[in-house]
Design a protein around this motif. Structure first.
Motif, PDB file in Angstrom:
ATOM      1  N   LEU A  56      -2.676  23.688  -7.986  1.00 37.79           N
ATOM      2  CA  LEU A  56      -3.034  23.985  -9.365  1.00 37.79           C
ATOM      3  C   LEU A  56      -4.537  24.035  -9.534  1.00 37.79           C
ATOM      4  N   PHE A  57      -5.184  23.092  -8.857  1.00 39.59           N
ATOM      5  CA  PHE A  57      -6.642  23.064  -8.939  1.00 39.59           C
ATOM      6  C   PHE A  57      -7.223  24.396  -8.494  1.00 39.59           C
ATOM      7  N   GLY A  92      -6.599  26.970 -10.943  1.00 44.28           N
ATOM      8  CA  GLY A  92      -7.481  26.806 -12.088  1.00 44.28           C
ATOM      9  C   GLY A  92      -8.861  27.382 -11.828  1.00 44.28           C
ATOM     10  N   CYS A  93      -9.370  27.119 -10.607  1.00 43.41           N
ATOM     11  CA  CYS A  93     -10.688  27.656 -10.286  1.00 43.41           C
ATOM     12  C   CYS A  93     -10.690  29.174 -10.434  1.00 43.41           C
ATOM     13  N   PHE A 100     -10.272  30.254 -14.344  1.00 41.46           N
ATOM     14  CA  PHE A 100     -11.331  29.976 -15.307  1.00 41.46           C
ATOM     15  C   PHE A 100     -12.684  30.421 -14.831  1.00 41.46           C
ATOM     16  N   ASN A 101     -12.711  31.397 -14.013  1.00 41.32           N
ATOM     17  CA  ASN A 101     -13.995  31.857 -13.535  1.00 41.32           C
ATOM     18  C   ASN A 101     -14.062  33.361 -13.505  1.00 41.32           C
ATOM     19  N   TRP A 159      -5.541  27.520 -20.510  1.00 44.37           N
ATOM     20  CA  TRP A 159      -5.801  26.093 -20.463  1.00 44.37           C
ATOM     21  C   TRP A 159      -4.536  25.307 -20.794  1.00 44.37           C
ATOM     22  N   PHE A 200      -2.115  25.573 -18.000  1.00 40.16           N
ATOM     23  CA  PHE A 200      -2.549  24.749 -16.882  1.00 40.16           C
ATOM     24  C   PHE A 200      -2.164  23.289 -17.110  1.00 40.16           C
TER      25      PHE A 200
END
Lengths: 66, 128, 930
Positions: A14-15, A18-19, A22-23, A50, A53
């Motif tokens: 998930l991390f 997420g990176c 959100f980039n 968000w 997530f």
């Protein structure tokens, strides 16, 4: 306490997700003057992503093996 | 042929515990030595005097005559002057070590021994 | 309606409420019924991350860079996903080592270094001071604004006088007083403040509610909802730019670096470390926090952009500072209650931050900066002071005041030049410097103290040069040429365009260079060095914490001697005599019910004492104090490495052995337990020891020799292989039997054996024992008769033990019987007040001289010329001990050539009735074999 390593791996995945989410460059896709339900696309995207997530994290943690 | 240059070397094992004897035989025969076994002190002394081995592996706790006494007698015997003596025992006290070396043993090993160390030490002792 | 006094009253009432909650929380904690042992409270306490920066500053940032206010909340969200590994490790390490602050953590990891602890403290204090200043600014600004209700007027930016004439100074001193009251009422070895956590959790709820209230008001009260606000905003050109991220990659870079920076900040801000790690009550709370905390962040940020847009539209022309919209919008709409709520919300956010952060910093300053220095000053003779707790508290209170004064001074010097968020980011960049040392510290054993020190210093200096000093320059306290032309006029040394790197915003620029310097020095220097023994042991403890089970792991790497009294005295000085005594008593109790007096000053106790002390004065100082009390034998690095290497080598070797063949597995296990028990037996009497060791080493020799032979000779033929394995197994069995008997005997003799007495029918015992050996007798062609009367009284004895005796006697009889006509008779009779059992064989008999010897330990008789006697020589000794334990007697009657009879008597249980047997036969023929 037995810690499920699957949960840890899911969270790590998930991390990474997420990176990406959100980039740049994904963010650049949503920037622009369009709107969705009257809410600017970027704003909607960021908050929706968000929330999603957080939901996925909650799922990973609460539905762990133990 | 002079004993010192004899090949293969002759080894006398003085040990009363059968399974230890078996393992020592296996090891020493495997290393190419000519092996004889004595199972008590008297027998050990007699065999030493008759066979004139190059090396004697001598357990301290032997029945009838203990290893120290055997060692002393062998060392008194001029014919066995060249014979190396390796004392083998379960007692690891310093006093036992000193006593063995004082009585003329060439090396000392405690049980349980490492097979590699044993064979290696024997090889060193028997090196020309 | 909103007069100055109302506001002040409301503020004090609110703070008073926080106190009440804190007080209640502490009371409940003392009573053992903690109210904070709850994952929701834990997650809410983490929300102390949201300060007045969040409350006011986000809106301000949104007004200038649109959605660019958000990354510092996304960062923690992303980091939360990794908490499963990283935070858990940190929490566990901290609990195991009683770590009470970030400085403590780093100092402890790198060999309990005072120097590192001090360095970290200094960086933390200097780095966080701007952040505290930001809170002061928020409180004072919001107070000045709300005072002017109903007019919306920005406070006068012209310089207020320093200190006494300045409202902000009083605010700072008030905050200091609050902090002292919240956090330094007493010393706790764990540095936990349950009441404070409860208050912080409450405060998180308040600020969320207040913000959302304003948000709802602006979105739905002032406008017609989200859609309405955004529609109207798009009509104003310069506002639409806020709705998207800038086209140049510069903005994306800022976004990414802010995300990264906040990922580090959520871990390494002293207040976050305090609530997340030190105050953590239960590891499992972390699980819920992983998603609850990001949820909080989401909730508190939903209305930021609407409020910003609403403010920009309502206050055109920049007359009102965007940082104040949260307060000024309700004011402008004549909503006094809402405005007051907003003010309280902002106050809440600010005070929460200040209190927790300052407590964390003062703990560090006391434990890791001031105390080590004072302890070094031998002339102060602190060692001789009986009670240092008051001194410690005093130092902490002093530190709190100093920190707040520093915050005030920074505010005075640099506060006005910056928007709130920018100030906060300066602090983020400072605490980010702890990242490499900590993350490296928990995952990489190679990180050394020197490496960490250089990394921290380098990163800090870069931060200083590229962010902190420029902030002074931008406020006019340093010449502006410093910025525009670089130090000494050297272009390449321009603090915000170092070595010509331009195009980056301040924060990203600083982040880049400081991380480069930090990680570069940390990794480079660590790799060039060998770590010391102390560091290596700490490194292993930290990196492998998830693999360790015992809490005494830390004591593995210690050797020394101490006395319990000395340790107790030492602890009393810092914890107070009662609490020290209590701690030791608890420890003694956990060690199997021993009393305080029975405690031995072993490595575990010393480690325990050290960790208790570390909770109060930090691990580096604790180490020093313990060292002064204990005569320590320093472990050289080689020894530590040997300990570690031996452990892993043994592991590898035994795995290898097990792989070789299945049958060897049990043999290896026997060897290991044999080895263990061998060491236990060392404590017995000398001649017994030497006899026993000799007896044990003999089978061990065979086992070892054959195991090695089997290992070294894979090409052995199967017949020999199985023969040798058979020997290993047989000797293992012999060894085990021997060991069991020796231990049995030792236990019985020393009185520590367990006896389960019950009412025993001796006949049953006899019959059962006979049944048990019948096979052996059949195999050896020995006849066995038993003769028992019908009715017999009971005796009081342990059935298993009696069986043991019978089996021993019977097997001896079988062994020494005449061949081929072996015959053994077992008789049971009543005689006077006892029962008597006889086991008679027709063997070769025992000479009078030997008749007593056979009961001695390890003594056997037999035909030594023909065969070594089987058995251990202990059976009779044990049997005799057993019988005499129950008040009986065991002896032998024999003559050479006529066989032997072993007999024993046991007293009849007083008052026991006769038991009639089920079988009616008077004389029962035994299992007769042909």
């Amino acid at each position: 306490m037995i810690r499920s390593s699957v949960t840890g791996q899911r969270l790590a995945a998930l991390f990474l997700l997420g990176c990406l989410l959100f980039n740049y460059p994904l963010l650049s896709l949503f920037t622009g003057r369009s709107e969705i339900f009257g809410i600017p696309l970027l704003y909607a995207y960021v908050f929706a992503a968000w929330a999603l997530f957080i939901g996925l994290m909650a799922l990973a943690v609460e539905k762990r093996g133990d | 042929m002079k004993p010192e240059t004899r090949n293969p070397k002759r080894v006398l094992i003085a040990e009363d515990e059968p399974s230890i004897v078996l393992s020592l035989e296996f090891l020493l025969k495997g290393a190419g030595y000519d092996v004889t076994v004595a199972t008590d002190g008297n027998q050990a002394q007699h065999l030493a005097e008759s066979l004139i081995p190059d090396l004697i592996v001598l357990d301290i706790m032997l029945p009838l005559l203990d290893g120290f006494e055997v060692c002393r007698r062998i060392r008194k015997n001029k014919k066995l002057g060249h014979a190396k003596i390796l004392m083998l025992t379960a007692r690891g006290h310093e006093s036992a070590v000193k006593k063995s070396l004082m009585l003329g043993a060439d090396a000392y090993m405690t049980k349980p021994f490492s097979t590699r160390e044993l064979v290696g030490t024997i090889a060193e002792l028997l090196a020309p | 309606m909103l007069t100055g006094s109302t506001i002040v009253l409301a503020s004090f009432a609110y703070v008073g409420l926080l106190f009440a909650i804190a007080y209640y929380g502490d009371k409940r904690a003392d009573a053992g019924r903690s109210i904070i042992a709850n994952p929701y409270i834990y997650a809410l306490s983490l929300a102390v991350y949201c300060t007045s920066w969040t409350f006011y500053g986000s809106v301000g940032r949104a007004a200038t860079s649109g959605i660019g206010f958000l990354p510092i909340y996304l960062g923690p969200t992303l980091m939360a996903a990794l908490w499963w590994y990283v935070m858990l490790k940190i929490i566990r390490i901290s609990k195991a080592n009683r770590i009470t602050s970030i400085a403590d953590f780093i100092a402890s990891r790198y060999g309990k270094s005072h120097m590192l602890g001090g360095l970290v403290t200094i960086i933390a204090v200097i780095g966080v001071v701007p952040y505290i200043a930001l809170q002061l600014k928020a409180i004072s600004t919001s107070f000045s604004i709300i005072l002017k209700y109903p007019e919306v007027v920005m406070p006068d930016k012209a310089g207020a006088p320093l200190f006494l004439g300045d409202n902000t100074f009083y605010i700072a001193m008030l905050l200091a007083a609050f902090t002292i009251l919240f956090g330094t009422r007493h010393l706790d070895a764990t540095e936990r403040h349950e009441g404070l956590v409860a208050a912080i959790a409450f405060e998180s709820v308040v600020k969320l509610l207040a913000f959302m209230a304003v948000g709802l008001f602006v979105t739905f009260g002032m406008y017609g909802g989200f859609t309405d606000i955004f529609d109207r905003a798009t009509e104003i050109p310069h506002l639409t730019a806020l709705l998207m991220l800038g086209g140049e990659s510069g903005n994306y870079t800022t976004w990414a670096s802010l995300t990264f920076l906040s990922m580090l900040a959520i871990m390494f801000l002293p207040r976050q470390f305090q609530v997340a790690v030190v105050e953590n009550v239960d590891e499992r709370h972390l699980n819920k926090a992983i998603w609850l905390f990001p949820l909080y962040l989401l909730a508190i940020n939903v209305f930021v952009l609407p409020i910003a847009l609403g403010g920009l539209m309502h206050f055109p022309n920049g007359g009102v500072d965007a940082d104040t919209f949260v307060l000024t919008l309700p004011m402008a709409q004549q909503q006094p209650l809402l405005a007051l709520l907003a003010f309280i919300g902002g106050l809440s956010a600010a005070t929460g931050m200040v209190i927790v952060e300052t407590i964390a910093l003062s703990t560090m300053a006391c434990n890791d900066l001031v105390m080590p220095v004072l302890l070094r000053m031998k002339w102060l003779r602190l060692n001789e002071q009986p009670d240092l707790s008051r001194l410690l508290l005093g130092i902490r209170r002093g530190a709190i005041v100093v920190i707040l004064v520093l915050g005030y001074i920074y505010f005075y010097l640099a506060g006005e030049a910056y928007a709130l968020v920018s100030i906060g980011l300066i602090s983020f960049s400072a605490v980010a410097q702890f990242g490499p040392a900590i993350i490296g510290g928990i995952f990489w054993k190679g990180g050394t103290r020197t490496g960490a020190a250089w990394g921290l210093s380098a990163g800090f200096l870069v931060w200083l040069y590229t962010l902190l000093l420029p902030s002074f320059a931008k406020s006019g306290w340093l010449p502006i040429t410093f910025l525009s032309q670089g130090m000494f006029g050297i272009d390449l040394l321009k603090p915000q365009q170092l070595f010509g790197l331009h195009g980056l915003d301040d924060i990203t620029h600083c982040l880049f260079w400081s991380m480069l310097a930090n990680i570069g020095c940390y990794a480079g220097i660590s790799l060039l060095q060998r770590s010391s023994a102390a560091e290596h042991s700490q490194a292993t403890l930290f990196v492998d914490v998830l693999k360790q089970s015992s809490a005494a792991a830390g004591s593995r790497f210690w050797r020394g001697s101490a006395s319990v009294d000395d340790l107790l005295a030492l602890l009393s000085r810092f914890l107070g005599p009662e609490r020290a005594r209590d701690a030791f008593t608890v420890y003694a109790g956990s060690r199997g019910g021993k009393t305080l007096q029975a405690l031995a000053a072993d490595a575990d106790l010393v480690h325990y004492a050290e960790s208790l002390l570390a909770g109060t004065i930090g691990s580096a100082s604790a180490r020093a104090m313990i060292a002064s009390v204990v005569r320590e034998e320093p472990l050289g690095i080689d020894e530590v490495m040997t300990i570690i290497d031996e452990a892993s080598q043994v592991l590898a070797y035994s795995r290898q052995l097990e792989q070789k063949s299945h049958e060897l597995e049990s043999a290896t296990n026997e060897l290991r337990s044999a080895n263990q028990r061998l060491q236990e037996l060392d404590r017995l009497k000398d001649d017994f020891i030497s006899t026993v060791t000799h007896e044990l080493r003999t089978p061990l020799t065979s086992i070892r020799a054959f195991s090695e032979i089997l290992n070294d000779n894979p090409q052995l033929d199967p017949a020999q292989r199985s023969k040798f394995l058979g020997i290993v197994i047989k000797e293992s069995e012999r060894l085990t039997r021997l060991i069991n008997q020796v231990l049995d005997l030792a236990k019985i003799e020393s009185g520590s054996a367990e006896w389960h007495s019950g009412d025993i029918d001796m006949r049953e015992v006899l019959e059962d024992s006979v049944t048990a050996v019948s096979q052996i007798f059949r195999d050896q062609n020995v006849m066995l008769n038993i003769n028992v009367p019908e009715a017999l009284p009971l005796i009081a004895a342990d059935r298993d033990r009696l069986m043991q005796v019978m089996l021993n006697l019977l097997s001896n009889a079988a062994k020494f019987c005449e061949r081929p006509d072996g015959r053994v008779n077992v008789t049971l009779a009543q005689e006077d007040g006892t029962l008597r059992v006889d086991v008679a064989d027709n063997g070769i008999g025992i000479s009078p001289a030997d008749q007593e010897i056979i009961f001695d330990k390890f003594r056997q008789v037999g035909d030594t010329l023909t065969q070594k006697p089987k058995g251990s020589g202990l059976g009779l000794a044990i049997s005799r001990e057993i019988i005499s334990h129950f008040g009986g007697r065991l002896w032998v009657t024999s003559a050479v050539g006529t066989g032997s009879t072993f007999s024993f008597t046991l007293p009849i249980k007083a008052g026991s009735k006769f038991q009639v047997s089920n079988q009616s036969a008077k004389s029962k023929p035994g299992r007769i074999s042909t």
